[in-house]
Motif scaffolding. Sequence first.
Motif, PDB file in Angstrom:
ATOM      1  N   LEU A  96       0.899  -1.131  -0.106  1.00 22.82           N
ATOM      2  CA  LEU A  96      -0.178   0.075   0.166  1.00 22.82           C
ATOM      3  C   LEU A  96       0.836   1.244   0.027  1.00 22.82           C
ATOM      4  CD1 LEU A  96      -2.762  -0.905   2.526  1.00 22.82           C
ATOM      5  CD2 LEU A  96      -2.984  -0.394   0.226  1.00 22.82           C
ATOM      6  N   ILE A  97       1.705   1.229   0.928  1.00 18.60           N
ATOM      7  CA  ILE A  97       2.706   2.486   0.880  1.00 18.60           C
ATOM      8  C   ILE A  97       3.423   2.567  -0.420  1.00 18.60           C
ATOM      9  CG2 ILE A  97       4.933   3.174   2.098  1.00 18.60           C
ATOM     10  CD1 ILE A  97       3.915   2.061   4.749  1.00 18.60           C
ATOM     11  N   ASP A  98       3.918   1.590  -0.982  1.00 18.28           N
ATOM     12  CA  ASP A  98       4.508   1.620  -2.367  1.00 18.28           C
ATOM     13  C   ASP A  98       3.743   2.443  -3.357  1.00 18.28           C
ATOM     14  OD1 ASP A  98       6.785   0.663  -1.412  1.00 18.28           O
ATOM     15  OD2 ASP A  98       6.504  -1.453  -2.172  1.00 18.28           O
ATOM     16  N   SER A  99       2.350   1.929  -3.405  1.00 19.12           N
ATOM     17  CA  SER A  99       1.190   2.347  -4.175  1.00 19.12           C
ATOM     18  C   SER A  99       1.270   3.930  -3.940  1.00 19.12           C
ATOM     19  CB  SER A  99      -0.022   1.565  -4.141  1.00 19.12           C
ATOM     20  OG  SER A  99       0.151   0.172  -4.449  1.00 19.12           O
ATOM     21  N   VAL A 100       1.228   4.242  -2.859  1.00 22.76           N
ATOM     22  CA  VAL A 100       0.847   5.578  -2.487  1.00 22.76           C
ATOM     23  C   VAL A 100       1.981   6.625  -3.026  1.00 22.76           C
ATOM     24  CG1 VAL A 100       0.559   7.124  -0.541  1.00 22.76           C
ATOM     25  CG2 VAL A 100      -0.883   5.163  -0.449  1.00 22.76           C
ATOM     26  N   VAL A 101       3.353   6.108  -2.847  1.00 21.65           N
ATOM     27  CA  VAL A 101       4.318   6.832  -3.189  1.00 21.65           C
ATOM     28  C   VAL A 101       4.321   6.974  -4.842  1.00 21.65           C
ATOM     29  CG1 VAL A 101       6.806   6.865  -3.415  1.00 21.65           C
ATOM     30  CG2 VAL A 101       5.746   6.046  -1.098  1.00 21.65           C
ATOM     31  N   LYS A 102       3.894   5.935  -5.527  1.00 20.24           N
ATOM     32  CA  LYS A 102       3.899   6.096  -7.060  1.00 20.24           C
ATOM     33  C   LYS A 102       2.917   6.984  -7.318  1.00 20.24           C
ATOM     34  CE  LYS A 102       3.038   3.341 -10.733  1.00 20.24           C
ATOM     35  NZ  LYS A 102       2.275   2.017 -11.408  1.00 20.24           N
ATOM     36  N   LEU A 103       1.741   7.058  -6.445  1.00 25.80           N
ATOM     37  CA  LEU A 103       0.542   8.029  -6.881  1.00 25.80           C
ATOM     38  C   LEU A 103       1.060   9.619  -6.652  1.00 25.80           C
ATOM     39  CD1 LEU A 103      -2.352   6.010  -5.269  1.00 25.80           C
ATOM     40  CD2 LEU A 103      -1.897   6.471  -7.688  1.00 25.80           C
ATOM     41  N   ARG A 104       1.891   9.698  -5.735  1.00 23.61           N
ATOM     42  CA  ARG A 104       2.360  11.070  -5.228  1.00 23.61           C
ATOM     43  C   ARG A 104       3.168  11.421  -6.240  1.00 23.61           C
ATOM     44  NH1 ARG A 104       6.872  13.230  -3.736  1.00 23.61           N
ATOM     45  NH2 ARG A 104       7.636  11.347  -3.142  1.00 23.61           N
ATOM     46  N   LYS A 105       4.185  10.646  -6.765  1.00 25.22           N
ATOM     47  CA  LYS A 105       5.156  10.980  -7.597  1.00 25.22           C
ATOM     48  C   LYS A 105       4.454  11.300  -8.989  1.00 25.22           C
ATOM     49  CE  LYS A 105       9.208   8.816  -5.303  1.00 25.22           C
ATOM     50  NZ  LYS A 105      10.247   8.135  -5.414  1.00 25.22           N
ATOM     51  N   GLU A 106       3.460  10.266  -9.214  1.00 25.00           N
ATOM     52  CA  GLU A 106       2.644  10.659 -10.730  1.00 25.00           C
ATOM     53  C   GLU A 106       1.965  11.924 -10.624  1.00 25.00           C
ATOM     54  OE1 GLU A 106       0.375   7.157 -11.218  1.00 25.00           O
ATOM     55  OE2 GLU A 106       2.081   5.872 -11.887  1.00 25.00           O
ATOM     56  N   SER A 107       1.734  12.397  -9.275  1.00 30.12           N
ATOM     57  CA  SER A 107       1.028  13.594  -9.347  1.00 30.12           C
ATOM     58  C   SER A 107       1.845  14.739  -9.470  1.00 30.12           C
ATOM     59  CB  SER A 107      -0.057  13.615  -8.154  1.00 30.12           C
ATOM     60  OG  SER A 107      -0.735  12.739  -8.132  1.00 30.12           O
ATOM     61  N   ASN A 108       3.412  14.502  -9.288  1.00 33.14           N
ATOM     62  CA  ASN A 108       4.449  15.522  -9.440  1.00 33.14           C
ATOM     63  C   ASN A 108       3.956  16.310  -8.189  1.00 33.14           C
ATOM     64  OD1 ASN A 108       5.554  14.859 -11.482  1.00 33.14           O
ATOM     65  ND2 ASN A 108       3.888  16.056 -12.773  1.00 33.14           N
ATOM     66  N   MET A 109       3.785  15.754  -7.235  1.00 34.71           N
ATOM     67  CA  MET A 109       3.742  16.350  -5.777  1.00 34.71           C
ATOM     68  C   MET A 109       4.792  16.208  -4.910  1.00 34.71           C
ATOM     69  SD  MET A 109       0.470  15.994  -3.000  1.00 34.71           S
ATOM     70  CE  MET A 109      -0.985  16.494  -4.326  1.00 34.71           C
ATOM     71  N   SER A 110       5.116  17.170  -4.231  1.00 35.38           N
ATOM     72  CA  SER A 110       6.282  17.129  -3.333  1.00 35.38           C
ATOM     73  C   SER A 110       5.848  16.428  -1.936  1.00 35.38           C
ATOM     74  CB  SER A 110       7.242  18.205  -3.205  1.00 35.38           C
ATOM     75  OG  SER A 110       6.449  19.206  -2.572  1.00 35.38           O
ATOM     76  N   GLN A 111       7.060  15.913  -1.147  1.00 37.45           N
ATOM     77  CA  GLN A 111       6.486  15.563  -0.049  1.00 37.45           C
ATOM     78  C   GLN A 111       6.058  16.668   1.105  1.00 37.45           C
ATOM     79  OE1 GLN A 111       9.766  13.582   1.828  1.00 37.45           O
ATOM     80  NE2 GLN A 111       9.501  11.660   0.749  1.00 37.45           N
ATOM     81  N   LYS A 112       6.610  17.889   0.768  1.00 39.81           N
ATOM     82  CA  LYS A 112       6.281  19.013   1.436  1.00 39.81           C
ATOM     83  C   LYS A 112       4.593  19.668   1.096  1.00 39.81           C
ATOM     84  CE  LYS A 112       7.228  22.828   3.997  1.00 39.81           C
ATOM     85  NZ  LYS A 112       7.147  22.709   5.206  1.00 39.81           N
ATOM     86  N   GLU A 113       4.430  19.568  -0.171  1.00 42.72           N
ATOM     87  CA  GLU A 113       3.110  19.557  -0.476  1.00 42.72           C
ATOM     88  C   GLU A 113       2.238  18.857  -0.073  1.00 42.72           C
ATOM     89  OE1 GLU A 113       3.490  21.674  -4.872  1.00 42.72           O
ATOM     90  OE2 GLU A 113       3.797  19.483  -4.641  1.00 42.72           O
ATOM     91  N   LEU A 114       2.497  17.343  -0.070  1.00 38.03           N
ATOM     92  CA  LEU A 114       1.345  16.439   0.688  1.00 38.03           C
ATOM     93  C   LEU A 114       1.402  16.756   2.182  1.00 38.03           C
ATOM     94  CD1 LEU A 114      -0.151  14.093   0.297  1.00 38.03           C
ATOM     95  CD2 LEU A 114       1.793  12.462   0.306  1.00 38.03           C
ATOM     96  N   ALA A 115       2.498  17.087   2.591  1.00 36.05           N
ATOM     97  CA  ALA A 115       2.389  17.315   4.288  1.00 36.05           C
ATOM     98  C   ALA A 115       1.624  18.505   4.495  1.00 36.05           C
ATOM     99  CB  ALA A 115       3.809  17.594   4.708  1.00 36.05           C
ATOM    100  N   ASN A 116       1.505  19.473   3.727  1.00 35.02           N
ATOM    101  CA  ASN A 116       0.633  20.761   3.838  1.00 35.02           C
ATOM    102  C   ASN A 116      -0.894  20.217   3.820  1.00 35.02           C
ATOM    103  OD1 ASN A 116       2.722  22.283   4.563  1.00 35.02           O
ATOM    104  ND2 ASN A 116       3.063  23.128   2.390  1.00 35.02           N
ATOM    105  N   LEU A 117      -0.968  19.400   2.850  1.00 38.34           N
ATOM    106  CA  LEU A 117      -2.490  19.083   2.507  1.00 38.34           C
ATOM    107  C   LEU A 117      -3.152  18.073   3.304  1.00 38.34           C
ATOM    108  CD1 LEU A 117      -2.240  18.097  -1.370  1.00 38.34           C
ATOM    109  CD2 LEU A 117      -3.698  20.210  -0.321  1.00 38.34           C
ATOM    110  N   THR A 118      -2.101  17.352   4.332  1.00 38.75           N
ATOM    111  CA  THR A 118      -2.686  16.566   5.174  1.00 38.75           C
ATOM    112  C   THR A 118      -2.517  16.975   6.708  1.00 38.75           C
ATOM    113  OG1 THR A 118      -0.573  15.476   5.220  1.00 38.75           O
ATOM    114  CG2 THR A 118      -1.995  14.479   4.004  1.00 38.75           C
ATOM    115  N   GLU A 119      -2.056  18.138   6.794  1.00 39.16           N
ATOM    116  CA  GLU A 119      -1.798  18.977   8.160  1.00 39.16           C
ATOM    117  C   GLU A 119      -0.922  18.144   8.927  1.00 39.16           C
ATOM    118  OE1 GLU A 119      -5.780  19.346   9.547  1.00 39.16           O
ATOM    119  OE2 GLU A 119      -6.076  21.240   8.270  1.00 39.16           O
TER     120      GLU A 119
END
Length: 98
Positions: free
Chosen positions: A38-61
């Motif tokens: 599941l984690i591997d899938s989520v990382v792949k989705l984040r990268k495909e969305s061209n989203m940085s870890q920082k952007e994802l962190a901001n969206l998830t508070e």
Amino acid sequence: MSKFFDDTMQGLLEAVAIREVSGLPATTFRAEEIENSLIDSVVKLRKESNMSQKELANLTESKQQSISRFEKKTHSPSLVLFVKIIDALGYRMELVKK
């Protein structure tokens, strides 16, 4: 050694002995394999969305470090964080009968 440690080790040794005598495969459910997938899938989705870890962190508070630990699999996320992450990526979790 502590009594707890001794009891735990004894239980493990007995479990191994039972498995060896019966010749049956282990019936232990390994959630780690599903979690890693599941984690591997989520990382792949984040990268495909061209989203940085920082952007994802901001969206998830949450903090970027939390996302990094999640992706490196050094920290098992809470269900709340996991749902926030997949929601931020535009997905939802569903349960499907086997």
